[in-house]
Scaffold this motif. Sequence first.
Motif, PDB file in Angstrom:
ATOM      1  N   ASP A  67       1.614 -40.247  16.088  1.00 39.18           N
ATOM      2  CA  ASP A  67       0.837 -40.516  17.255  1.00 39.18           C
ATOM      3  C   ASP A  67      -0.825 -40.780  17.273  1.00 39.18           C
ATOM      4  O   ASP A  67      -1.674 -40.092  16.856  1.00 39.18           O
ATOM      5  CB  ASP A  67       0.787 -39.154  18.147  1.00 39.18           C
ATOM      6  CG  ASP A  67       0.125 -39.351  19.536  1.00 39.18           C
ATOM      7  OD1 ASP A  67      -0.006 -40.414  19.957  1.00 39.18           O
ATOM      8  OD2 ASP A  67       0.610 -38.377  20.198  1.00 39.18           O
ATOM      9  N   MET A  68      -1.182 -42.164  17.138  1.00 38.72           N
ATOM     10  CA  MET A  68      -2.241 -42.719  16.751  1.00 38.72           C
ATOM     11  C   MET A  68      -3.336 -42.251  17.734  1.00 38.72           C
ATOM     12  O   MET A  68      -4.287 -42.174  17.573  1.00 38.72           O
ATOM     13  CB  MET A  68      -2.353 -44.228  16.637  1.00 38.72           C
ATOM     14  CG  MET A  68      -1.923 -44.660  15.098  1.00 38.72           C
ATOM     15  SD  MET A  68      -2.048 -46.411  15.155  1.00 38.72           S
ATOM     16  CE  MET A  68      -1.627 -46.768  13.344  1.00 38.72           C
ATOM     17  N   SER A  69      -2.770 -42.210  19.020  1.00 43.61           N
ATOM     18  CA  SER A  69      -3.562 -42.099  20.069  1.00 43.61           C
ATOM     19  C   SER A  69      -3.943 -40.657  20.278  1.00 43.61           C
ATOM     20  O   SER A  69      -5.356 -40.306  20.404  1.00 43.61           O
ATOM     21  CB  SER A  69      -3.088 -42.360  21.511  1.00 43.61           C
ATOM     22  OG  SER A  69      -1.983 -41.426  21.597  1.00 43.61           O
ATOM     23  N   LYS A  70      -3.449 -39.728  19.735  1.00 45.35           N
ATOM     24  CA  LYS A  70      -3.552 -38.223  19.491  1.00 45.35           C
ATOM     25  C   LYS A  70      -4.791 -38.261  18.454  1.00 45.35           C
ATOM     26  O   LYS A  70      -5.524 -37.301  18.414  1.00 45.35           O
ATOM     27  CB  LYS A  70      -2.398 -37.428  19.076  1.00 45.35           C
ATOM     28  CG  LYS A  70      -2.762 -35.795  19.129  1.00 45.35           C
ATOM     29  CD  LYS A  70      -1.596 -35.086  18.997  1.00 45.35           C
ATOM     30  CE  LYS A  70      -2.242 -33.653  18.837  1.00 45.35           C
ATOM     31  NZ  LYS A  70      -0.978 -32.555  18.760  1.00 45.35           N
ATOM     32  N   ARG A  72      -6.978 -40.402  17.186  1.00 39.51           N
ATOM     33  CA  ARG A  72      -8.217 -40.829  17.864  1.00 39.51           C
ATOM     34  C   ARG A  72      -8.760 -39.954  18.735  1.00 39.51           C
ATOM     35  O   ARG A  72      -9.891 -39.946  18.847  1.00 39.51           O
ATOM     36  CB  ARG A  72      -7.963 -42.232  18.431  1.00 39.51           C
ATOM     37  CG  ARG A  72      -7.505 -43.202  17.408  1.00 39.51           C
ATOM     38  CD  ARG A  72      -7.284 -44.511  18.036  1.00 39.51           C
ATOM     39  NE  ARG A  72      -6.726 -45.772  16.969  1.00 39.51           N
ATOM     40  CZ  ARG A  72      -5.860 -46.368  17.093  1.00 39.51           C
ATOM     41  NH1 ARG A  72      -5.136 -46.613  18.160  1.00 39.51           N
ATOM     42  NH2 ARG A  72      -5.785 -47.192  16.137  1.00 39.51           N
ATOM     43  N   SER A  73      -8.020 -39.416  19.759  1.00 37.84           N
ATOM     44  CA  SER A  73      -8.191 -38.354  20.752  1.00 37.84           C
ATOM     45  C   SER A  73      -8.987 -37.082  20.076  1.00 37.84           C
ATOM     46  O   SER A  73     -10.163 -36.786  20.565  1.00 37.84           O
ATOM     47  CB  SER A  73      -7.216 -37.871  21.755  1.00 37.84           C
ATOM     48  OG  SER A  73      -7.802 -36.780  22.448  1.00 37.84           O
ATOM     49  N   GLU A 100      -8.484 -46.856  12.569  1.00 39.25           N
ATOM     50  CA  GLU A 100      -7.784 -47.975  12.729  1.00 39.25           C
ATOM     51  C   GLU A 100      -6.480 -48.102  12.181  1.00 39.25           C
ATOM     52  O   GLU A 100      -5.463 -48.325  12.922  1.00 39.25           O
ATOM     53  CB  GLU A 100      -8.577 -49.315  11.998  1.00 39.25           C
ATOM     54  CG  GLU A 100      -7.919 -50.569  12.060  1.00 39.25           C
ATOM     55  CD  GLU A 100      -8.082 -51.227  13.357  1.00 39.25           C
ATOM     56  OE1 GLU A 100      -7.238 -52.192  13.892  1.00 39.25           O
ATOM     57  OE2 GLU A 100      -9.062 -51.048  14.060  1.00 39.25           O
TER      58      GLU A 100
END
Length: 189
Positions: A67-70, A72-73, A100
Amino acid sequence: FSMSDLGLLSYYLGIEVKQRPGDITICQRAYASKIVEQCGMTGCNPVDTPMEQNLKLFPGKPEMVKDMSKFRSVVGSLRYLVNTRPDISYSVGMVSRFMECPTAEHWAVIKRIVRYVAGTTEYGCRYTSGAFSNLRLLGYSDSDHAGDLEKRKSTSGVVFFLNGNVVTWSSQKQRVVSLSSCEAEYIAA
């Protein structure tokens, strides 16, 4: 237009402010607790340091974070927490470099930072009033030499105190490649 006096500042953009005669304390206790909860680490065992000593992180593709968005979050939340927490500035800066293409190793470092934050939610900055007729500015700088193993750039860290109160801090990758540790220290200063 009409205005109302709400008294002394106590909370602003997630920063808790406590004002007493002679000192002001700022922290982000509620925000730090929210980060720990967001990561699902409420009740975790805290650690004494935000990052292992001499840890070197590499960019890479193996075992990408699911989960890249997690990722980054959480990194973004930690970056905001740095506003009152100079103690995590270096470690958060290190993991920020891999937004990235984060790997499982980078996520493990994030989890360690969050475990440290879980045990230190009360930390913040305290500012005391002193004799302002004799202002004393004290600064420290340091760097590693070629700590970024991919691009061979060094990381600088600086912190400045005014009459014993921390007023600014930074940890960032240097823009140029230094050829020696002396040059890396000179650039940091």
